[in-house]
Scaffold this active site. Structure first.
Site, PDB file in Angstrom:
ATOM      1  N   SER A  12       0.851  -1.192   0.000  1.00  0.00           N
ATOM      2  CA  SER A  12       0.000   0.000   0.000  1.00  0.00           C
ATOM      3  C   SER A  12       0.883   1.236   0.000  1.00  0.00           C
ATOM      4  O   SER A  12       1.664   1.446   0.937  1.00  0.00           O
ATOM      5  CB  SER A  12      -0.889   0.019   1.238  1.00  0.00           C
ATOM      6  OG  SER A  12      -1.426   1.330   1.392  1.00  0.00           O
ATOM      7  N   HIS A  37      -1.271  -1.327  -4.314  1.00  0.00           N
ATOM      8  CA  HIS A  37      -2.538  -1.022  -3.638  1.00  0.00           C
ATOM      9  C   HIS A  37      -2.623   0.483  -3.352  1.00  0.00           C
ATOM     10  O   HIS A  37      -1.720   1.065  -2.747  1.00  0.00           O
ATOM     11  CB  HIS A  37      -2.602  -1.816  -2.334  1.00  0.00           C
ATOM     12  CG  HIS A  37      -3.894  -1.729  -1.590  1.00  0.00           C
ATOM     13  ND1 HIS A  37      -4.993  -2.502  -1.900  1.00  0.00           N
ATOM     14  CD2 HIS A  37      -4.265  -0.969  -0.531  1.00  0.00           C
ATOM     15  CE1 HIS A  37      -5.984  -2.229  -1.058  1.00  0.00           C
ATOM     16  NE2 HIS A  37      -5.572  -1.290  -0.218  1.00  0.00           N
ATOM     17  N   ASP A  39      -4.946   3.463  -1.683  1.00  0.00           N
ATOM     18  CA  ASP A  39      -6.018   3.704  -0.713  1.00  0.00           C
ATOM     19  C   ASP A  39      -6.641   5.076  -0.919  1.00  0.00           C
ATOM     20  O   ASP A  39      -6.009   6.100  -0.660  1.00  0.00           O
ATOM     21  CB  ASP A  39      -5.451   3.595   0.708  1.00  0.00           C
ATOM     22  CG  ASP A  39      -5.183   2.150   1.091  1.00  0.00           C
ATOM     23  OD1 ASP A  39      -6.106   1.333   0.984  1.00  0.00           O
ATOM     24  OD2 ASP A  39      -4.041   1.839   1.479  1.00  0.00           O
ATOM     25  N   MET A  41      -9.370   7.751   0.197  1.00  0.00           N
ATOM     26  CA  MET A  41     -10.170   8.091   1.385  1.00  0.00           C
ATOM     27  C   MET A  41     -10.795   9.471   1.206  1.00  0.00           C
ATOM     28  O   MET A  41     -10.171  10.368   0.631  1.00  0.00           O
ATOM     29  CB  MET A  41      -9.276   8.101   2.617  1.00  0.00           C
ATOM     30  CG  MET A  41      -8.499   6.797   2.802  1.00  0.00           C
ATOM     31  SD  MET A  41      -7.581   6.815   4.340  1.00  0.00           S
ATOM     32  CE  MET A  41      -6.699   5.249   4.207  1.00  0.00           C
ATOM     33  N   HIS A  70      -8.537   0.831  -3.753  1.00  0.00           N
ATOM     34  CA  HIS A  70      -9.436   0.559  -2.630  1.00  0.00           C
ATOM     35  C   HIS A  70     -10.155   1.858  -2.272  1.00  0.00           C
ATOM     36  O   HIS A  70      -9.555   2.767  -1.703  1.00  0.00           O
ATOM     37  CB  HIS A  70      -8.580   0.040  -1.459  1.00  0.00           C
ATOM     38  CG  HIS A  70      -9.328  -0.214  -0.191  1.00  0.00           C
ATOM     39  ND1 HIS A  70      -8.692  -0.431   1.013  1.00  0.00           N
ATOM     40  CD2 HIS A  70     -10.652  -0.302   0.086  1.00  0.00           C
ATOM     41  CE1 HIS A  70      -9.582  -0.627   1.966  1.00  0.00           C
ATOM     42  NE2 HIS A  70     -10.791  -0.544   1.430  1.00  0.00           N
ATOM     43  N   MET A  72     -12.365   4.008  -0.107  1.00  0.00           N
ATOM     44  CA  MET A  72     -12.989   4.175   1.218  1.00  0.00           C
ATOM     45  C   MET A  72     -13.749   5.490   1.145  1.00  0.00           C
ATOM     46  O   MET A  72     -13.383   6.494   1.769  1.00  0.00           O
ATOM     47  CB  MET A  72     -11.910   4.180   2.312  1.00  0.00           C
ATOM     48  CG  MET A  72     -11.358   2.770   2.570  1.00  0.00           C
ATOM     49  SD  MET A  72      -9.733   2.791   3.340  1.00  0.00           S
ATOM     50  CE  MET A  72      -8.727   2.914   1.861  1.00  0.00           C
ATOM     51  N   MET A 141     -11.152  -6.567   5.747  1.00  0.00           N
ATOM     52  CA  MET A 141     -10.395  -5.580   6.525  1.00  0.00           C
ATOM     53  C   MET A 141     -10.020  -6.190   7.882  1.00  0.00           C
ATOM     54  O   MET A 141     -10.888  -6.697   8.605  1.00  0.00           O
ATOM     55  CB  MET A 141     -11.232  -4.323   6.768  1.00  0.00           C
ATOM     56  CG  MET A 141     -11.602  -3.531   5.522  1.00  0.00           C
ATOM     57  SD  MET A 141     -10.224  -3.000   4.479  1.00  0.00           S
ATOM     58  CE  MET A 141      -9.217  -2.072   5.631  1.00  0.00           C
ATOM     59  N   GLY A 148      -2.815   3.744   7.993  1.00  0.00           N
ATOM     60  CA  GLY A 148      -1.837   2.670   7.981  1.00  0.00           C
ATOM     61  C   GLY A 148      -1.302   2.458   9.394  1.00  0.00           C
ATOM     62  O   GLY A 148      -1.542   3.271  10.295  1.00  0.00           O
ATOM     63  N   GLY A 149      -0.584   1.358   9.574  1.00  0.00           N
ATOM     64  CA  GLY A 149       0.139   1.138  10.821  1.00  0.00           C
ATOM     65  C   GLY A 149      -0.708   0.779  12.027  1.00  0.00           C
ATOM     66  O   GLY A 149      -0.245   0.901  13.160  1.00  0.00           O
ATOM     67  N   ASP A 176      -6.456  -6.814   4.243  1.00  0.00           N
ATOM     68  CA  ASP A 176      -5.929  -5.446   4.317  1.00  0.00           C
ATOM     69  C   ASP A 176      -5.905  -4.959   5.761  1.00  0.00           C
ATOM     70  O   ASP A 176      -6.952  -4.780   6.378  1.00  0.00           O
ATOM     71  CB  ASP A 176      -6.807  -4.532   3.444  1.00  0.00           C
ATOM     72  CG  ASP A 176      -6.212  -3.143   3.274  1.00  0.00           C
ATOM     73  OD1 ASP A 176      -5.140  -2.875   3.825  1.00  0.00           O
ATOM     74  OD2 ASP A 176      -6.853  -2.339   2.570  1.00  0.00           O
ATOM     75  N   GLY A 178      -2.514  -4.441   8.904  1.00  0.00           N
ATOM     76  CA  GLY A 178      -1.654  -5.122   9.870  1.00  0.00           C
ATOM     77  C   GLY A 178      -1.011  -6.403   9.363  1.00  0.00           C
ATOM     78  O   GLY A 178      -0.628  -7.264  10.164  1.00  0.00           O
ATOM     79  N   GLY A 198       1.297  -2.145   4.092  1.00  0.00           N
ATOM     80  CA  GLY A 198       1.845  -0.793   4.002  1.00  0.00           C
ATOM     81  C   GLY A 198       3.088  -0.673   4.844  1.00  0.00           C
ATOM     82  O   GLY A 198       4.213  -0.765   4.350  1.00  0.00           O
ATOM     83  N   SER A 199       2.892  -0.524   6.153  1.00  0.00           N
ATOM     84  CA  SER A 199       4.055  -0.293   7.021  1.00  0.00           C
ATOM     85  C   SER A 199       5.056  -1.441   6.976  1.00  0.00           C
ATOM     86  O   SER A 199       6.264  -1.206   6.995  1.00  0.00           O
ATOM     87  CB  SER A 199       3.608   0.010   8.453  1.00  0.00           C
ATOM     88  OG  SER A 199       2.488  -0.748   8.804  1.00  0.00           O
TER      89      SER A 199
END
Ligand code: DX5
Ligand code: ZN
Length: 228
Positions: A12, A37, A39, A41, A70, A72, A141, A148-149, A176, A178, A198-199
């Site tokens: 991500s 990916h 995101d 938002m 994605h 959101m 999810m 993220g994170g 998606d 963690g 992501g992270s």
């Protein structure tokens, strides 16, 4: 071509350097990312704001693999054509984003994209049971979307149920939130094939040390594959 159920890692870019998206995308793809990916938002469906269609169109110029967008956002339907024009390969809408997810999935396919549906942690999987015939991807999810994170929320039982509902339909199961070498194997064992991270992909690396991204991607992939 037959449906590809192999493990795919989708970094991500929410965790990338926001001043350098082109080179960040090139770096993760060169280092083994299967999909990219993105995101999106809206500050309404989730409490954060990210990328409109012009930003996504700019990312597209650098993506050689699969651009997995994605959404959101709520409402969704008015923006489907704009994200198709921006070059999304997969467009995912949340089942919680409105009352007409069936119509939304039809519209995404009609615009020439693969249709994904995302399911928040608090939403039962039965909410999407009756649209599986017009669905290419279900995104489970494992955090509450927006940032993220965040800490992984276990959804193993939900993914197992989904795997059974899908049967032999060609539908990807994407996870998606963690995802790292500890959590991805739990989801792989339950039946997932696409892992957004992501992270866990971007941590410790940069465009000048892209081999760190490569190590991070390889570690998630190896852990997930070992669980099969
Ligand atoms: C969360 C986003 C995720 C996020 C994942 O709202 O949908 O794609 O970037 O980030 P990590 O892997 O750090 O949980
Ligand atoms: Zn996402």
């Amino acid at each position: 071509m037959s449906f590809d159920r192999s493990i795919k890692i989708a970094p991500s870019i929410l965790s990338a350097d926001f001043a350098d998206f082109g080179r960040e995308i090139q770096a993760i793809e060169a280092q083994g990312a299967d999909w990219v990916h993105v995101d999106v938002m809206d500050g309404h469906f989730v409490p954060n704001l990210t990328f409109g269609p012009p930003a996504v169109a700019a990312f597209r110029k650098h993506v050689k693999t699969v651009m997995d967008v994605h959404l959101m956002i709520s409402p969704v339907d008015a923006y489907i054509d704009a994200y198709a024009q921006a070059g999304a390969d997969v467009l995912t809408a949340h089942v919680e984003a409105g009352p007409h997810i069936h119509r939304t999935m039809q519209a995404i396919r009609a615009a020439g994209m693969k249709a994904g549906v995302a399911v928040n942690p608090g939403t039962p999987i039965e909410a999407i049971e009756h649209i599986l015939d017009i669905t290419d991807l279900v995104c489970i999810m494992t955090v509450n979307p927006g940032f993220g994170g965040q800490k992984y929320i276990d959804m193993t039982a939900k993914v197992r149920k989904l795997r059974a509902l899908i049967g032999d339909r060609p539908v990807h199961i994407e996870i998606d939130g963690g995802m790292d070498p500890t959590t991805a194997p739990l989801m792989a064992a339950a039946g997932a094939d696409v892992f957004v991270a992501g992270s866990a992909v971007f941590k410790g690396g940069s465009v000048s040390t892209p081999e760190v991204y490569g190590k991070n991607i390889a570690a998630i992939r190896a852990a997930a594959q070992a669980a099969l």
